[in-house]
Design a protein around this motif. Structure first.
Motif, PDB file in Angstrom:
ATOM      1  N   ASP A   1      -4.395   2.703   4.698  1.00 15.25           N
ATOM      2  CA  ASP A   1      -3.981   4.021   4.231  1.00 15.25           C
ATOM      3  C   ASP A   1      -3.633   3.895   2.755  1.00 15.25           C
ATOM      4  OD1 ASP A   1      -3.243   6.676   4.328  1.00 15.25           O
ATOM      5  OD2 ASP A   1      -1.215   6.251   5.029  1.00 15.25           O
ATOM      6  N   SER A   2      -4.355   4.592   1.894  1.00 17.91           N
ATOM      7  CA  SER A   2      -4.300   4.281   0.460  1.00 17.91           C
ATOM      8  C   SER A   2      -4.224   5.512  -0.425  1.00 17.91           C
ATOM      9  CB  SER A   2      -5.548   3.467   0.079  1.00 17.91           C
ATOM     10  OG  SER A   2      -5.757   3.448  -1.301  1.00 17.91           O
ATOM     11  N   GLY A   3      -3.264   5.494  -1.340  1.00 19.02           N
ATOM     12  CA  GLY A   3      -3.183   6.549  -2.339  1.00 19.02           C
ATOM     13  C   GLY A   3      -4.346   6.496  -3.307  1.00 19.02           C
ATOM     14  N   THR A   4      -4.893   5.306  -3.545  1.00 17.49           N
ATOM     15  CA  THR A   4      -6.077   5.195  -4.395  1.00 17.49           C
ATOM     16  C   THR A   4      -7.239   5.937  -3.749  1.00 17.49           C
ATOM     17  OG1 THR A   4      -5.325   3.022  -5.154  1.00 17.49           O
ATOM     18  CG2 THR A   4      -7.606   3.603  -5.604  1.00 17.49           C
ATOM     19  N   THR A   5      -7.410   5.761  -2.440  1.00 20.34           N
ATOM     20  CA  THR A   5      -8.426   6.522  -1.713  1.00 20.34           C
ATOM     21  C   THR A   5      -8.139   8.015  -1.809  1.00 20.34           C
ATOM     22  OG1 THR A   5      -8.864   4.713  -0.163  1.00 20.34           O
ATOM     23  CG2 THR A   5      -9.471   6.934   0.551  1.00 20.34           C
ATOM     24  N   GLY A   6      -6.859   8.388  -1.690  1.00 20.33           N
ATOM     25  CA  GLY A   6      -6.494   9.791  -1.795  1.00 20.33           C
ATOM     26  C   GLY A   6      -6.888  10.388  -3.128  1.00 20.33           C
ATOM     27  N   ASN A   7      -6.633   9.663  -4.211  1.00 23.37           N
ATOM     28  CA  ASN A   7      -7.004  10.149  -5.543  1.00 23.37           C
ATOM     29  C   ASN A   7      -8.518  10.203  -5.722  1.00 23.37           C
ATOM     30  OD1 ASN A   7      -4.625  10.467  -7.647  1.00 23.37           O
ATOM     31  ND2 ASN A   7      -4.046   8.811  -6.273  1.00 23.37           N
ATOM     32  N   PHE A   8      -9.208   9.178  -5.238  1.00 23.86           N
ATOM     33  CA  PHE A   8     -10.660   9.122  -5.363  1.00 23.86           C
ATOM     34  C   PHE A   8     -11.325  10.259  -4.581  1.00 23.86           C
ATOM     35  CE2 PHE A   8     -14.775   7.116  -3.893  1.00 23.86           C
ATOM     36  CZ  PHE A   8     -15.413   7.168  -5.123  1.00 23.86           C
ATOM     37  N   THR A   9     -10.895  10.470  -3.340  1.00 30.74           N
ATOM     38  CA  THR A   9     -11.496  11.538  -2.529  1.00 30.74           C
ATOM     39  C   THR A   9     -11.077  12.922  -2.996  1.00 30.74           C
ATOM     40  OG1 THR A   9      -9.738  11.364  -0.855  1.00 30.74           O
ATOM     41  CG2 THR A   9     -11.731  10.037  -0.505  1.00 30.74           C
ATOM     42  N   GLU A  10      -9.904  13.022  -3.619  1.00 27.74           N
ATOM     43  CA  GLU A  10      -9.502  14.305  -4.197  1.00 27.74           C
ATOM     44  C   GLU A  10     -10.465  14.698  -5.303  1.00 27.74           C
ATOM     45  OE1 GLU A  10      -5.219  15.548  -4.914  1.00 27.74           O
ATOM     46  OE2 GLU A  10      -5.912  15.208  -6.984  1.00 27.74           O
ATOM     47  N   TYR A  11     -10.873  13.718  -6.107  1.00 27.22           N
ATOM     48  CA  TYR A  11     -11.866  13.987  -7.153  1.00 27.22           C
ATOM     49  C   TYR A  11     -13.189  14.431  -6.544  1.00 27.22           C
ATOM     50  CZ  TYR A  11     -15.788  12.880 -10.195  1.00 27.22           C
ATOM     51  OH  TYR A  11     -16.983  12.933 -10.880  1.00 27.22           O
ATOM     52  N   LEU A  12     -13.662  13.701  -5.515  1.00 28.76           N
ATOM     53  CA  LEU A  12     -14.934  14.050  -4.890  1.00 28.76           C
ATOM     54  C   LEU A  12     -14.880  15.436  -4.263  1.00 28.76           C
ATOM     55  CD1 LEU A  12     -15.875  10.656  -3.160  1.00 28.76           C
ATOM     56  CD2 LEU A  12     -16.708  11.565  -5.344  1.00 28.76           C
ATOM     57  N   ALA A  13     -13.770  15.754  -3.596  1.00 28.81           N
ATOM     58  CA  ALA A  13     -13.626  17.058  -2.949  1.00 28.81           C
ATOM     59  C   ALA A  13     -13.617  18.191  -3.959  1.00 28.81           C
ATOM     60  CB  ALA A  13     -12.358  17.089  -2.109  1.00 28.81           C
ATOM     61  N   ALA A  14     -13.040  17.934  -5.136  1.00 30.56           N
ATOM     62  CA  ALA A  14     -12.960  18.978  -6.163  1.00 30.56           C
ATOM     63  C   ALA A  14     -14.261  19.116  -6.941  1.00 30.56           C
ATOM     64  CB  ALA A  14     -11.805  18.667  -7.125  1.00 30.56           C
TER      65      ALA A  14
ATOM     66  N   GLY B   1       0.825  -1.201   0.000  1.00 28.72           N
ATOM     67  CA  GLY B   1       0.000   0.000   0.000  1.00 28.72           C
ATOM     68  C   GLY B   1       0.856   1.248   0.000  1.00 28.72           C
ATOM     69  N   SER B   2       0.320   2.328  -0.541  1.00 20.98           N
ATOM     70  CA  SER B   2       1.093   3.554  -0.715  1.00 20.98           C
ATOM     71  C   SER B   2       1.619   4.117   0.599  1.00 20.98           C
ATOM     72  CB  SER B   2       0.234   4.617  -1.400  1.00 20.98           C
ATOM     73  OG  SER B   2      -0.063   4.253  -2.719  1.00 20.98           O
ATOM     74  N   GLY B   3       0.750   4.216   1.596  1.00 20.16           N
ATOM     75  CA  GLY B   3       1.166   4.795   2.868  1.00 20.16           C
ATOM     76  C   GLY B   3       2.261   3.981   3.522  1.00 20.16           C
ATOM     77  N   ALA B   4       2.105   2.659   3.523  1.00 17.14           N
ATOM     78  CA  ALA B   4       3.123   1.780   4.102  1.00 17.14           C
ATOM     79  C   ALA B   4       4.422   1.876   3.319  1.00 17.14           C
ATOM     80  CB  ALA B   4       2.618   0.340   4.131  1.00 17.14           C
ATOM     81  N   GLY B   5       4.309   1.995   2.002  1.00 17.50           N
ATOM     82  CA  GLY B   5       5.510   2.102   1.166  1.00 17.50           C
ATOM     83  C   GLY B   5       6.290   3.369   1.442  1.00 17.50           C
ATOM     84  N   ARG B   6       5.594   4.491   1.567  1.00 26.14           N
ATOM     85  CA  ARG B   6       6.283   5.748   1.858  1.00 26.14           C
ATOM     86  C   ARG B   6       6.949   5.686   3.232  1.00 26.14           C
ATOM     87  NH1 ARG B   6       1.471   7.728  -0.130  1.00 26.14           N
ATOM     88  NH2 ARG B   6       0.836   8.469   1.937  1.00 26.14           N
ATOM     89  N   GLU B   7       6.252   5.077   4.208  1.00 29.88           N
ATOM     90  CA  GLU B   7       6.815   4.958   5.554  1.00 29.88           C
ATOM     91  C   GLU B   7       8.058   4.065   5.549  1.00 29.88           C
ATOM     92  OE1 GLU B   7       5.462   3.533  10.064  1.00 29.88           O
ATOM     93  OE2 GLU B   7       3.991   3.634   8.443  1.00 29.88           O
ATOM     94  N   THR B   8       7.981   2.949   4.837  1.00 28.60           N
ATOM     95  CA  THR B   8       9.126   2.040   4.747  1.00 28.60           C
ATOM     96  C   THR B   8      10.321   2.727   4.112  1.00 28.60           C
ATOM     97  OG1 THR B   8       7.641   0.129   4.564  1.00 28.60           O
ATOM     98  CG2 THR B   8       9.897  -0.190   3.830  1.00 28.60           C
ATOM     99  N   PHE B   9      10.059   3.505   3.064  1.00 25.00           N
ATOM    100  CA  PHE B   9      11.125   4.244   2.397  1.00 25.00           C
ATOM    101  C   PHE B   9      11.720   5.286   3.324  1.00 25.00           C
ATOM    102  CE2 PHE B   9      12.204   8.053  -0.183  1.00 25.00           C
ATOM    103  CZ  PHE B   9      13.335   7.553  -0.812  1.00 25.00           C
ATOM    104  N   GLN B  10      10.893   6.034   4.026  1.00 19.70           N
ATOM    105  CA  GLN B  10      11.395   7.054   4.936  1.00 19.70           C
ATOM    106  C   GLN B  10      12.258   6.457   6.044  1.00 19.70           C
ATOM    107  OE1 GLN B  10       7.540   9.626   5.536  1.00 19.70           O
ATOM    108  NE2 GLN B  10       9.318  10.939   5.793  1.00 19.70           N
ATOM    109  N   GLN B  11      11.914   5.258   6.475  1.00 20.25           N
ATOM    110  CA  GLN B  11      12.673   4.596   7.534  1.00 20.25           C
ATOM    111  C   GLN B  11      13.976   3.981   7.024  1.00 20.25           C
ATOM    112  OE1 GLN B  11       9.750   1.830   8.974  1.00 20.25           O
ATOM    113  NE2 GLN B  11       8.775   3.325  10.341  1.00 20.25           N
ATOM    114  N   GLY B  12      14.173   4.027   5.705  1.00 22.31           N
ATOM    115  CA  GLY B  12      15.378   3.448   5.129  1.00 22.31           C
ATOM    116  C   GLY B  12      15.330   1.949   5.017  1.00 22.31           C
ATOM    117  N   ALA B  13      14.145   1.329   5.195  1.00 17.45           N
ATOM    118  CA  ALA B  13      14.001  -0.121   5.103  1.00 17.45           C
ATOM    119  C   ALA B  13      13.821  -0.588   3.665  1.00 17.45           C
ATOM    120  CB  ALA B  13      12.817  -0.585   5.953  1.00 17.45           C
ATOM    121  N   SER B  14      13.583   0.346   2.749  1.00 13.90           N
ATOM    122  CA  SER B  14      13.532   0.023   1.325  1.00 13.90           C
ATOM    123  C   SER B  14      14.274   1.103   0.560  1.00 13.90           C
ATOM    124  CB  SER B  14      12.082  -0.073   0.823  1.00 13.90           C
ATOM    125  OG  SER B  14      11.444   1.185   0.881  1.00 13.90           O
TER     126      SER B  14
END
Length: 367
Positions: free
Chosen positions: A188-201, A81-94
């Motif tokens: 925690d999902s970037g797909t949700t982020g994109n979908f809700t960004e559309y709805l909000a706009a 998932g996007s959120g987990a991936g960004r966190e893993t990258f920030q921690q230097g684990a990926s």
């Protein structure tokens, strides 16, 4: 800065480690698959990435192609998932991340990025795909809906399939009286982020939660883990509706979205058109190619619920071996060969030649 014409392109999930191993190609990461090129590859080592499950099918193909070109390299990508991936990258684990949105400017400023030698990152669009609104209603294959109606369905304001807001837009469809079960991502999902960004706009009066990656509990609905989880919940339910990367829609019913006066079905071409009508964010570093999508565009043929999934790496790595592997792997992914392979497997829209040039410049800056 406008991006170039994607519209000219005539074409066109659970947590698991995707590890594939093969043989053949060159140091630059081009996967020609020939024995001669295999002999010239001097790359070796293990490359670890994690993130967007939407990229899952494409990553399988990219991993296989790159490892065929570079037989002494093993690439592991965990579609957590996007959120987990960004966190893993920030921690230097990926060494790299896949994400269905770019890091926000304030997130980059706050840092830290433990595997990076500086606070700067490189990120760019690598996978462009429409997000389909999918549903499972017996006897119904397609629906037409505007943004306010979609917002009301997912916020719980519309609960029945024969609600007038749905029926009025679909006079030729026999709609059941049954209840609607709206399925959303539980993670925690970037797909949700994109979908809700559309709805909000596009439906601000009916979607008050804004653009968010974590589904608002006050709106209820049924949660499911990852892209595959949402698709499975919709497919195995009755009267269900959800949202997912369009490549995973399968034989489920899908929604044509109202744009201007027309209803536009999802397609790679229509997803490319909305990206073409959008601009790069201002105030970013040269290697940070984040796009500001115009979700309210009324241009002909535009599909506004689009996922632009990014690859993210360090501008400068603490570990030089990671820098070499990431540069080569990223270069293969954005190459014509890599994008064509993903298109065939996942149905996404390949990036344009102009965007490829900008992306390759960003990749070349990695050290």
């Amino acid at each position: 800065m406008k991006l170039s014409a994607f519209a000219k392109i005539a074409a066109i999930g659970g947590i698991a480690a995707l590890t594939l191993t093969s043989c053949a190609a060159n140091e630059g990461g081009s996967a020609s698959g020939s024995d001669d090129s295999a002999a010239t590859s001097s790359l070796s080592g293990e490359l670890v990435g994690a993130g967007a499950s939407s990229q899952g099918s494409a990553q399988e193909v990219w991993v296989a192609g790159f490892q065929t070109a570079n037989p002494d390299v093993t690439v592991n990508y965990e579609p957590s998932g996007s959120g987990a991936g960004r966190e893993t990258f920030q921690q230097g684990a990926s060494a790299f991340a896949g994400s269905d949105r770019a890091f926000k400017a304030e997130e980059i400023s706050a840092g830290p990025f433990d595997g990076c030698a500086t606070g700067d990152i490189v990120e760019f669009p690598a996978y462009i795909s429409p997000i389909a609104v999918i549903f499972n209603v017996e006897g119904v294959d397609s629906l037409k809906l505007d943004a306010p109606t979609v917002a009301k369905i997912f916020s719980g304001a519309i609960t029945s399939w024969n609600d007038p807001a749905i029926a009025d837009q679909n006079p030729d469809v026999e709609l059941p009286e049954g209840n609607i079960t709206a399925v959303h991502r539980s993670d925690d999902s970037g797909t949700t982020g994109n979908f809700t960004e559309y709805l909000a706009a596009a439906a601000a009066d009916d979607w008050t939660a804004g653009s968010i990656e974590t589904w608002p509990t006050e709106f209820g609905g049924e949660g499911a883990q990852g892209t595959s989880g949402v698709v499975s919940a919709v497919k195995n339910g009755s009267g269900t509706i959800g949202y997912a990367d369009a490549s995973q829609a399968g034989d489920l019913g899908t929604v044509d979205i109202k744009v201007g006066e027309d209803y536009v079905p999802y397609s790679p071409e229509a997803a490319a058109a909305i990206v073409d009508a959008s601009s790069l964010e201002e105030g970013r570093t040269e290697g940070d190619l984040a796009i500001t999508l115009d979700r309210t565009s009324t241009e002909d043929g535009v599909y506004p619920i689009v996922l632009v999934s990014y690859l993210i790496g360090c501008a400068e790595y603490e570990d030089a071996a990671n820098a070499e592997l990431v540069k080569s792997y990223f270069s293969y992914i954005v190459s014509e060969e890599g994008q064509s392979a993903a298109q065939e497997s996942a149905g996404n829209a390949p990036i344009s030649e102009d965007l490829r040039g900008q992306v390759q410049t960003a990749i070349d800056s990695i050290s």
